[in-house]
Design an enzyme around this catalytic site. Structure first.
Site, short mmCIF file in Angstrom:
data_model
loop_
_atom_site.label_atom_id
_atom_site.label_comp_id
_atom_site.label_asym_id
_atom_site.label_seq_id
_atom_site.Cartn_x
_atom_site.Cartn_y
_atom_site.Cartn_z
N ILE A 118 0.82 -1.07 -0.15
CA ILE A 118 0.10 0.11 -0.07
C ILE A 118 1.11 1.34 0.14
CG2 ILE A 118 -2.01 1.28 1.10
CD1 ILE A 118 -2.76 -1.44 2.49
N LYS A 119 0.82 2.26 -1.06
CA LYS A 119 1.50 3.38 -0.98
C LYS A 119 0.71 4.30 0.03
CE LYS A 119 4.33 6.38 -3.71
NZ LYS A 119 5.33 6.30 -3.19
N ALA A 120 0.99 3.91 1.29
CA ALA A 120 0.48 4.70 2.39
C ALA A 120 1.24 5.71 3.12
CB ALA A 120 -0.07 3.80 3.47
N TYR B 261 6.01 5.57 5.13
CA TYR B 261 7.16 6.49 5.05
C TYR B 261 7.81 7.05 6.42
CZ TYR B 261 6.62 5.42 0.35
OH TYR B 261 6.14 4.86 -0.78
#
Ligand code: PMP
Length: 304
Positions: A158-160, A164
């Site tokens: 998931i590019k959540a 990061y």
């Protein structure tokens, strides 16, 4: 990086002035990292600005949002249009594009579902992400003491925004140790990815990259380079690899939308030498494609 201002930001369906694209301090995402985003590049070509694999990026955006039960309120096609409109209205020949969707203002607490969702598209001019020399001289990387998140905790697929935090910890450590970028291993010691890049090694002429099942973001640059390498006649394999394989690789590079294709010149202080021939061939092919100089891959360029 200080942000170069442009005119307009797309916010919930309307274009607003850069300085007016603001949110409340009690925005849910600010407290709990409840957001998803994309990073996309628009390149200057002889036929005008072209966004590289825009639809695939917006499909990943949609998948990230769906995994978090986030209603974007617009289709992939509508998001593609929003991106094109934002690039067009700012009159940029090339730029970086940042769509982000997040839980907004209205409710606090860890159940995000009652919160409204906001969707934003911002663009700005952005040069070489890993530094001026990265593409030619390569980057020095260090294996991080921080581990990649497991597939069952802050899933890498998931590019959540929340994911990061880990990337930032690794990047801070790498920079403090004198490296330009970090490589993360998972808890089993398998090589995963950089803080914002996928990685490849070349060994005995074979192009290898870690599999999605080891816990990586399925990069669109990674996918593009696997296709390009196969088209150039290379054998490409997705397979698990361990730290010591990085020390003995013939060549190694990292890739991502921001980083593009950056050779790796050393890992943990072990030199891999100058960028190797396969890396340079793939890098050259990549730039020809994104800059519209190879019509075989015209489908990957979406005109604004
Ligand atoms: N891994 C991570 C953790 C990233 O943030 C990125 C950048 N989006 C990538 C890999 C590369 O993905 P892409 O090629 O789609 O930009």
């Amino acid at each position: 990086m200080s942000l170069p201002k442009v005119d307009k930001i797309w916010m919930d369906g309307t274009l607003v002035d850069w300085d007016k694209a603001q949110v409340h301090v009690l925005t849910h995402a600010l407290h709990y990292g409840s957001g998803v985003f994309e990073g996309i590049r628009c390149y200057e070509t002889a036929d005008g600005p072209a966004v590289f694999r825009l639809t695939e990026h917006m499909e990943r955006f949609d998948r990230s949002a769906r995994m978090l039960l986030m209603e974007l309120g617009c289709s992939v096609d509508e998001m593609v249009e929003a991106v094109k409109e934002t690039v067009r209205v700012n009159g940029l020949a090339s730029c970086y594009i940042r769509p982000v969707a997040f839980r907004g203002y209205g409710v606090m607490g860890l159940d995000p579902l009652p919160c409204p969702v906001q969707v934003v598209v911002a663009v700005w001019p952005w040069g070489t992400y890993l530094g001026e020399d990265a593409l030619t001289h390569g980057v020095a990387v260090g294996v991080s003491s921080w581990r990649q998140r497991s597939v069952n905790a802050n899933p890498p697929a998931i590019k959540a925004t929340a994911n990061y935090l880990n990337s930032s910890l690794a990047r801070i450590e790498a920079n403090k140790h004198g490296y330009e970028e970090a490589i993360l291993l998972n808890e089993d010691g398998k090589v995963c990815e950089g803080t914002g890049e996928n990685i490849f090694i070349i060994k005995d002429g074979v192009v290898c990259t870690p599999p999605v099942s080891d816990g990586i973001l399925e990069g669109i640059t990674r996918d593009s380079l696997m296709t390009i390498a196969r088209d150039l006649g290379y054998e490409v394999v997705e397979r698990s690899m361990v730290r010591t394989e990085l020390y003995t690789a013939d060549e190694m590079f990292m890739c991502g939308t921001a980083a593009e294709v950056a050779p790796i010149r050393s890992v943990d202080g072990r030199s891999l030498g100058d960028a190797g021939p396969v890396t340079l061939e793939l890098q050259k092919a990549f730039f020809e494609i994104v800059q519209g100089r190879n019509s075989d891959y015209e489908d990957w360029l979406e005109r604004v």
